[in-house]
Design a protein around this motif. Structure first.
Motif, PDB file in Angstrom:
ATOM      1  N   ASN A  27      77.433 -80.488  -5.829  1.00 12.62           N
ATOM      2  CA  ASN A  27      76.128 -81.125  -5.892  1.00 12.62           C
ATOM      3  C   ASN A  27      75.159 -80.217  -5.156  1.00 12.62           C
ATOM      4  O   ASN A  27      75.151 -80.148  -3.928  1.00 12.62           O
ATOM      5  N   ASP A  28      74.362 -79.479  -5.906  1.00 15.74           N
ATOM      6  CA  ASP A  28      73.428 -78.520  -5.331  1.00 15.74           C
ATOM      7  C   ASP A  28      72.045 -79.157  -5.234  1.00 15.74           C
ATOM      8  O   ASP A  28      71.178 -78.963  -6.078  1.00 15.74           O
ATOM      9  N   THR A  86      71.238 -81.062  -8.311  1.00 12.20           N
ATOM     10  CA  THR A  86      71.683 -80.413  -9.535  1.00 12.20           C
ATOM     11  C   THR A  86      73.202 -80.418  -9.573  1.00 12.20           C
ATOM     12  O   THR A  86      73.855 -79.980  -8.622  1.00 12.20           O
ATOM     13  N   ASP A 143      76.371 -78.816 -10.564  1.00 10.81           N
ATOM     14  CA  ASP A 143      76.786 -77.452 -10.888  1.00 10.81           C
ATOM     15  C   ASP A 143      78.269 -77.480 -11.232  1.00 10.81           C
ATOM     16  O   ASP A 143      79.124 -77.678 -10.367  1.00 10.81           O
ATOM     17  N   LEU A 195      74.587 -76.259 -15.405  1.00  8.49           N
ATOM     18  CA  LEU A 195      73.651 -76.752 -14.399  1.00  8.49           C
ATOM     19  C   LEU A 195      72.946 -77.956 -15.010  1.00  8.49           C
ATOM     20  O   LEU A 195      72.227 -77.825 -16.012  1.00  8.49           O
ATOM     21  N   ARG A 229      70.462 -81.242 -14.335  1.00 11.00           N
ATOM     22  CA  ARG A 229      69.508 -81.819 -13.378  1.00 11.00           C
ATOM     23  C   ARG A 229      68.562 -82.770 -14.095  1.00 11.00           C
ATOM     24  O   ARG A 229      68.178 -82.546 -15.244  1.00 11.00           O
ATOM     25  N   TYR A 232      64.937 -84.580 -14.781  1.00  6.01           N
ATOM     26  CA  TYR A 232      63.491 -84.444 -14.588  1.00  6.01           C
ATOM     27  C   TYR A 232      62.917 -85.779 -14.156  1.00  6.01           C
ATOM     28  O   TYR A 232      62.151 -85.864 -13.213  1.00  6.01           O
ATOM     29  N   THR A 236      70.175 -79.734 -19.241  1.00  5.85           N
ATOM     30  CA  THR A 236      71.471 -79.072 -19.107  1.00  5.85           C
ATOM     31  C   THR A 236      71.319 -77.609 -19.492  1.00  5.85           C
ATOM     32  O   THR A 236      70.763 -77.300 -20.559  1.00  5.85           O
ATOM     33  N   PRO A 278      60.976 -80.926 -12.208  1.00  7.25           N
ATOM     34  CA  PRO A 278      62.209 -81.707 -12.134  1.00  7.25           C
ATOM     35  C   PRO A 278      62.297 -82.488 -10.828  1.00  7.25           C
ATOM     36  O   PRO A 278      61.487 -82.328  -9.916  1.00  7.25           O
ATOM     37  N   GLY A 279      63.299 -83.344 -10.766  1.00  9.51           N
ATOM     38  CA  GLY A 279      63.570 -84.066  -9.526  1.00  9.51           C
ATOM     39  C   GLY A 279      62.686 -85.251  -9.265  1.00  9.51           C
ATOM     40  O   GLY A 279      62.526 -85.674  -8.110  1.00  9.51           O
ATOM     41  N   THR A 328      69.509 -73.631 -22.664  1.00 14.01           N
ATOM     42  CA  THR A 328      68.991 -74.779 -21.921  1.00 14.01           C
ATOM     43  C   THR A 328      68.468 -75.817 -22.904  1.00 14.01           C
ATOM     44  O   THR A 328      67.776 -75.474 -23.863  1.00 14.01           O
TER      45      THR A 328
END
Length: 799
Positions: A33-34, A37, A39, A48, A50, A52, A59, A79-80, A225
């Protein structure tokens, strides 16, 4: 299995299956868990994953030996923006948001996506590499219809086709075109999700052409991606899609008016005569478009001059100023090709603004217009050079820009650009061209809205204000028949202003019925712009008196609908819902499965249903009325029609079948000669009453029509409408709202309530009895209302 340390993960990435393998033998090696994200280490690379937001998850697969490329040309959302949890249990890792759940099964390694517990899509076989193409496959359900892949004419449900992702014009196309000037690497499913492939390089998008339940993205290189976008309904999918890639800003209001355009106007006197004839004939006009004769007398040999030909347009600036006084804006064509015979060739070559060959010299090649170079819009000095040409023309009076041939129409693979080879950047050439104009306006004219008409772009080009059109369509019934599909599909992909050359472009075809039917359709498409090769006039003023009269009726209706159309355009700018919408958008329970493949009937804004006449001599038209239990009224006669059925209706030569939803509020204006004279201070407000509609809402948006970001800066007005019906009492509320930087307008509405079967016992406005008229034959209640400025007004109708 527990998460593995990053150092061990890096070593795991060295474990080798051949990079070209696509096999069930690919294995899961570990994860971490980065910072939100996920990983994933696999035997052939790493994933990867994550979020948005709650409804968008990205992905990326990074094959072994490659590094992650973070650059996206399409995505603007950061993102995030959603809380996500990552769990590891039962041989599965899950990344969970409030909307989307991503499940990574460890053995065999497989990634799948669900939305609120509903399965969406899953990778099928993962990453592969065959020949010159890399690929990612996805498993499809048997009942899924597929949309997307940009501008094509193949049928509304595009499943079963393999589409080339390489922007290329289709001259003279009719009812079928597999490849056109605007490819978008996106697939949308009837299951209400989208897959957006975030890589502009050339490739293919295979919508299950092999009939094995596989959606396959194939690309020559670059990022692997993609984003999965999901929603409860199509409105939410549109909202999320345009949050991801950007909203379309409102163009200047004059863009919603009528254009005079042909290929092309040769002289100043010719152009002046055309504008004056529109005014003399009482046909509204807001713009005149100059094709390539504005910079040269001949089609060949002059492209790249990018300056007025003073022999033919000696007083161009005075001409444009005179047009402006008459409410007519000037638009000029520009192309990215600079011919070696043009007046700017030496300048362009010496300043290093052109694409180059392997030795760094200007790359030249032959095409239809002559021997040429190509402006390298990826090079900063080329962008500056091009922008200063636009800026000088703007100072002289040009109000809008037409960017043609921007695929580019011819783009040899041997050409080199500042950021890559021709094939690597080809699909974003038009995108970057539009960006340089939008950036120039934002920097030098931040209060102005640009008008940018272009034939080619990429995912997200809408955020630059790009207005695409479908290209050089055949001037025939087959050309008209494909236009609804093209516009609807592009709207679903964020490009809400796709439109066509009204009347058709290619071929010296004189067909009065076709011309009228195309213009009648144009009333209900985003931009109303007749355009054609000059052998047969595109302008209504040069047609026969009977045709001119029918064209005038259509154009005046276009102007009467400006309050509704401008509001629908505003809605698109803040929600991503296009003006033209497939009927499947209004069929939430899939009561009519046939709507998945319907383009011949469509929604115009939230409340109109339109069925263009697309066959010669058609006395009848099949209309799909969506949403079981709803009621639709004929816009012209108020005849009711039930939703949830397909019905055959009679046609008339003076209009196309057009219907309005029960419960709709539709503000209409008196037609004007130009939007320069337009005002919302006095409008007719139509409401279609039905006893089955207990509550309904609508709104009107207005601003000055030219200030950029008017809504965001508080320089706007909204009027909200609402209805309530119960126990024989209809209550209609009008609530004005002004932005922080706006001065409220005193508006008077002529209220027209349709489908009122008996004379009302009383009508009150603001608590006071008011005079009203009731037309028994038309079942129409007409109520002049007092002015509304800042306080709500309630109208009570006792039936």
């Amino acid at each position: 299995m527990k998460p593995i340390p990053h150092a061990v993960l890096a070593l795991c990435l060295l474990a080798s299956l051949p990079a070209s393998a696509q096999t069930d033998a690919r294995t899961f090696l570990g994860y971490r868990n980065d910072n939100g994200t996920l990983d994933i280490a696999a035997s052939d690379g790493r994933y990867l994953i994550r979020p948005y937001d709650a409804n968008i998850v990205e992905t990326t697969f990074v094959p072994r030996g490659e590094t992650f490329d973070p650059v996206s040309h399409a995505v603007v959302l950061a993102p995030g923006q959603a809380k996500a949890t990552i769990t590891d249990a039962d041989d599965r890792i899950r990344l969970v948001t409030e909307g989307i759940t991503v499940t990574v099964e460890k053995s065999p390694l497989r990634i799948s996506y669900a939305y609120k517990g509903r399965p969406l899509v899953a990778e099928k076989g993962g990453y592969g590499h065959a020949g010159d193409l890399e690929s990612i496959e996805f498993a499809l359900e048997g009942d899924e219809a597929l949309y997307g892949a940009g501008s094509r004419a193949v049928g509304m449900d595009r499943r079963g086709h393999r589409f080339r992702l390489y922007n290329k014009a289709s001259y003279g196309f009719g009812d079928h075109a597999e490849q056109m000037g605007y490819g978008i690497p996106m697939a949308l499913s009837s299951h209400k999700y989208a897959l957006h492939f975030d890589n502009p390089q050339a490739g293919w998008l295979d919508f299950d052409s092999r009939k094995d339940g596989t959606l396959r993205y194939e690309v020559m290189g670059g990022r692997k991606t993609y984003q999965v976008i999901a929603g409860d309904d199509w409105a939410q999918v549109m909202d999320e899609t345009t949050r991801l890639t950007g909203r379309q800003p409102l163009p200047p209001r004059w863009a919603f008016g009528n254009f005079a355009s042909r290929f092309g106007y040769h002289t100043e006197s010719e152009a002046r005569a055309v504008v004056d004839k529109f005014i003399a004939d009482g046909i509204p006009l807001d713009a005149i478009v100059f094709d390539l004769y504005w910079f040269g007398k001949t089609v060949k040999g002059t492209m790249g001059n990018l300056a007025w030909d003073r022999d033919s347009f000696l007083h161009a600036e005075a001409m444009m100023a005179d047009f402006k006084k008459k409410g007519v804006n000037t638009v000029v064509i520009t192309e990215p090709f600079v011919l070696t015979t043009s007046k700017r060739w030496q300048e362009a070559a010496q300043q290093g603004v052109l694409a180059t060959d392997a030795a760094g010299k200007p790359f030249t090649f032959d095409f239809f217009f002559g021997n040429t170079g190509l402006v390298d819009v990826f090079k900063p000095q080329a962008r500056d050079w091009f922008w200063h040409i636009y800026k000088d023309l703007k100072a002289g009076g040009v109000a809008g820009w037409w960017g043609d041939l921007g695929e580019p129409e011819m783009h040899p693979s041997a050409a080199h650009h500042a950021t890559g080879t021709a094939d690597q950047v080809h699909n974003i050439y038009g995108h970057e061209w539009a960006r340089l104009i939008a950036d120039g306006y934002a920097r030098d004219y931040p209060q102005e809205r640009p008008f940018i008409l272009m034939r080619s772009g990429y995912s997200g080009s809408q955020r630059f204000g790009m207005i695409p059109w479908s290209g050089d369509v055949h001037r025939g019934w087959d050309g008209l028949q494909s236009q609804m599909e093209i516009a609807l599909q592009m709207g679903m992909q964020g490009q809400a202003y796709m439109h066509s050359d009204l009347g058709g472009f290619a071929g010296p075809v004189l067909d009065d019925e076709l011309y009228v039917r195309w213009l009648q359709y144009g009333v209900f498409q985003p931009i109303f712009r007749p355009h054609a090769q000059e052998e047969v006039p595109a302008e209504a003023v040069f047609r026969t008196p009977a045709v001119k009269a029918l064209a005038r009726t259509a154009i005046r209706l276009r102007y009467a609908m400006l309050p509704y159309n401008y509001t629908a355009a505003f809605d698109d700018s803040v929600t991503g819902m296009p003006m033209m919408r497939p009927v499947l958008f209004d069929d939430p329970d899939a009561e009519m499965m046939s709507t998945k493949d319907v383009a011949s009937t469509y929604l115009w804004g939230p409340d109109f249903l339109v069925a263009p006449v697309t066959a010669p001599g058609a006395a009848r038209k099949e209309v799909v009325f969506p949403r079981k239990g709803s009621v639709w009224f004929d816009f012209y006669t108020d005849a009711p029609h039930r939703g949830g059925i397909v019905e055959v209706v009679a046609t008339r030569p003076d209009r196309i079948p057009t219907f309005v939803r029960a419960g709709a509020f539709v503000p209409l204006a008196q037609p004007v000669q130009s939007t320069r004279d337009y005002s919302t201070a006095k409008l007719d407000l139509h409401y279609w009453h039905d006893a089955g509609v207990a509550r309904a809402e609508g709104h009107l948006y207005d601003d000055d029509g030219h200030t950029a970001h008017a809504y965001e800066s508080g320089k706007y007005e909204l009027v909200r409408f609402a209805s309530r019906f119960a126990d024989g009492r209809l209550a209609l509320t009008i609530t004005p709202e002004a932005g922080a930087a706006a001065t409220p307008t005193a508006r008077t509405f002529g209220l027209k309530v349709h489908n009122v079967g008996t004379r009302p016992r009383a009508v009150r406005a603001g608590g006071k009895a008011v005079v009203f008229r009731w037309d028994a034959a038309r079942r129409l209640l007409d109520v002049p209302l007092p002015a509304v400025r800042s306080a709500p007004l309630e109208v009570d109708v006792t039936l």
